[in-house]
Design a protein around this motif. Structure first.
Motif, PDB file in Angstrom:
ATOM      1  N   ARG A 140     -95.943-155.913 -56.390  1.00 46.19           N
ATOM      2  CA  ARG A 140     -96.755-154.932 -55.662  1.00 46.19           C
ATOM      3  C   ARG A 140     -97.352-155.639 -54.453  1.00 46.19           C
ATOM      4  NH1 ARG A 140     -98.859-150.071 -56.439  1.00 46.19           N
ATOM      5  NH2 ARG A 140     -98.419-150.039 -58.674  1.00 46.19           N
ATOM      6  N   THR A 160     -90.746-157.410 -60.438  1.00 45.06           N
ATOM      7  CA  THR A 160     -91.584-156.361 -59.844  1.00 45.06           C
ATOM      8  C   THR A 160     -92.709-156.996 -59.030  1.00 45.06           C
ATOM      9  OG1 THR A 160     -91.109-154.835 -61.653  1.00 45.06           O
ATOM     10  CG2 THR A 160     -93.064-154.378 -60.321  1.00 45.06           C
ATOM     11  N   ASP A 210     -89.000-153.517 -56.754  1.00 44.61           N
ATOM     12  CA  ASP A 210     -88.268-154.134 -57.854  1.00 44.61           C
ATOM     13  C   ASP A 210     -87.068-154.872 -57.272  1.00 44.61           C
ATOM     14  OD1 ASP A 210     -89.923-153.227 -59.903  1.00 44.61           O
ATOM     15  OD2 ASP A 210     -88.859-151.323 -60.048  1.00 44.61           O
ATOM     16  N   HIS A 238     -89.713-148.168 -62.677  1.00 44.82           N
ATOM     17  CA  HIS A 238     -89.038-149.327 -63.241  1.00 44.82           C
ATOM     18  C   HIS A 238     -87.641-148.942 -63.696  1.00 44.82           C
ATOM     19  CE1 HIS A 238     -92.441-152.057 -63.176  1.00 44.82           C
ATOM     20  NE2 HIS A 238     -93.175-151.000 -63.454  1.00 44.82           N
TER      21      HIS A 238
END
Length: 455
Positions: free
Chosen positions: A309, A307, A287, A4
């Protein structure tokens, strides 16, 4: 997997580098191009490849509709120096870039109409128009750094034929020779079509307004969000940013591991509030950020980091087998195939000549609305509930029955012909201009150097 980062990494003063790997386009078939093929640059805005007055273009003048390459420009698509040819060596002559090489479409600053000629109106997501920046070098190879987005025309995913005419605005700071780069994004394939349009920009009517001195960057983009829509695609949405003069475009940025490690992955016009990112890696953590850019090039701070996934990709189903036909008529082909081992929740996509024409849950399909005496290549693929597609089935070739009333035999792309031979294709009679051996290219029947319609 990426760590991050802080949103401060996306400061307005950071420089952006947009790279693109060399990508090889898929095999081209008839699709579409800007303008007409009359060869007259004074009648309508016409692409470089369609202007016969341009002379030798390596055969592109006979096939301007097939400049196809992977979509995703400017992050993907044709490599720099090969934008005009869409990365296809067959039409590399189009990449020659000199100020005096190409015929120009004369336009004025302000509104310009762009008309498309579609020979296969694919399902479409959008058209985008880029233009060379003020001060570009017309005697150097054309690359993406020469271009900036000036217009986006969104579409609803339907066939392109219901939206053939677009209005774009030539900026008031452009004058003389420039290039417009038209990008047609197909909705149901991984490809797009790329057209270079050479223009000679004249000053508009009346006095040119004094340029606005704009040094204030746009505000932060509000309400940004990102979500995975498949194992390889993510959707990013956002609200409208504010600016003292006006937002010109938005950039979606992927952040890397350090302050200087980020790149623009998508750029859209100010009227657009969402975009879809493709080609992502299943299971990877990404990100993203969204930032606004005004007409003066001032870049606003990005929204808080988004963010995402990506889900792991499910296993592909087994490919269908033994594709064959159960008979043809003058306008239909009845197909049948054998399912793979795992058929739970599987649907089948039927492709004719490389383009999807139907979807079914059964192992049979009737392709309708075809022309008499036409040859088609069919394949089928299975798609599971996660959207993962199988490999393609075997290719099956089927030819619809000839019209009993036709005076000439149906054209065969694989046959040999002698000058003067006459054939029919899709309801039109053609005469061979020269003797030649066909090699299966479905576009040869419209190549004026080989065939001409019988008047």
């Amino acid at each position: 997997m990426r760590p991050h980062k802080s949103a401060a990494l996306l400061c307005a003063s950071a420089a952006v580098a947009i790279g693109a790997a060399t990508l090889v386009p898929s095999a081209a078939f008839a699709h579409g191009f800007v303008g007409d093929d009359s060869g007259d640059p004074g009648q309508t805005l016409t692409a470089r490849a369609a202007l016969k007055a341009n002379g030798d273009m390596g055969g592109a003048q006979w096939e301007p509709q097939s400049l196809e390459a992977p979509k995703g420009f400017p992050a993907a698509g044709p490599a720099d120096g090969h934008l005009a040819s869409a990365g296809n060596a067959k039409w590399s002559a189009l990449d020659e870039q000199r100020e005096d090489r190409w015929q120009k479409n004369v336009v004025e600053q302000g509104d310009v109409t762009v008309n498309w000629k579609f020979t296969a109106p694919h399902m479409t997501s959008q058209w985008r128009y880029f233009m060379t920046k003020e001060g570009w070098d017309p005697n150097d190879e054309l690359d993406r750094d020469d271009l900036e987005l000036i217009e986006t025309v969104s579409h609803d995913g339907s066939a392109a034929s219901n939206n053939p005419s677009h209005h774009i605005t030539i900026p008031s700071d452009r004058e003389g020779y420039h290039v417009i780069y038209a990008v047609w994004d197909v909705a149901d394939t991984a490809n797009a079509f790329y057209n270079v349009i050479d223009v000679d920009v004249q000053p508009g009517d009346g006095e040119t307004p004094e340029p606005v001195q704009d040094t204030e960057a746009p505000g932060t983009v509000p309400d940004a969000a990102a979500r995975a829509v498949s194992s390889t695609e993510a959707e990013v949405t956002w609200g409208a940013a504010t600016d003292d003069v006006g937002v010109a475009r938005y950039q979606v940025v992927e952040l890397g591991a350090t302050e200087d490690d980020f790149r623009v992955v998508q750029e859209v016009a100010a009227t657009q509030r969402s975009t879809r990112l493709t080609g992502l890696t299943p299971g990877e953590l990404y990100d993203f950020g969204v930032r606004a850019v005004d007409a003066a090039g001032n870049i606003g701070l990005a929204h808080a980091i988004l963010t995402v996934r990506m889900p792991e990709q499910a296993a592909a189903p087994a490919a269908p087998q033994h594709l064959h036909d159960m008979g043809t008529t003058e306008s239909t082909v009845s197909l049948m195939w054998t399912a793979g081992d795992d058929t739970r929740g599987v649907r089948y996509e039927v492709l004719r000549d490389g383009e999807q024409v139907g979807e079914t849950g059964a192992t049979t399909f009737v392709d309708v609305g075809l022309r008499a005496g036409t040859r088609h290549e069919y394949t089928v693929r299975a798609v599971n509930t996660e959207g993962v597609a199988s490999a393609l089935s075997n290719t099956h070739v089927a030819t619809t029955k000839s019209d009993a009333g036709s005076e000439y035999p149906a054209w065969d792309a694989h046959a040999a012909y002698t000058k003067g031979d006459r054939v029919t294709h899709e309801g039109t009679a053609y005469e061979a201009v020269q003797s030649h051996q066909g090699h299966g290219d479905p576009n040869w029947i419209t190549a004026l150097s080989l065939w001409e319609p019988v008047r």
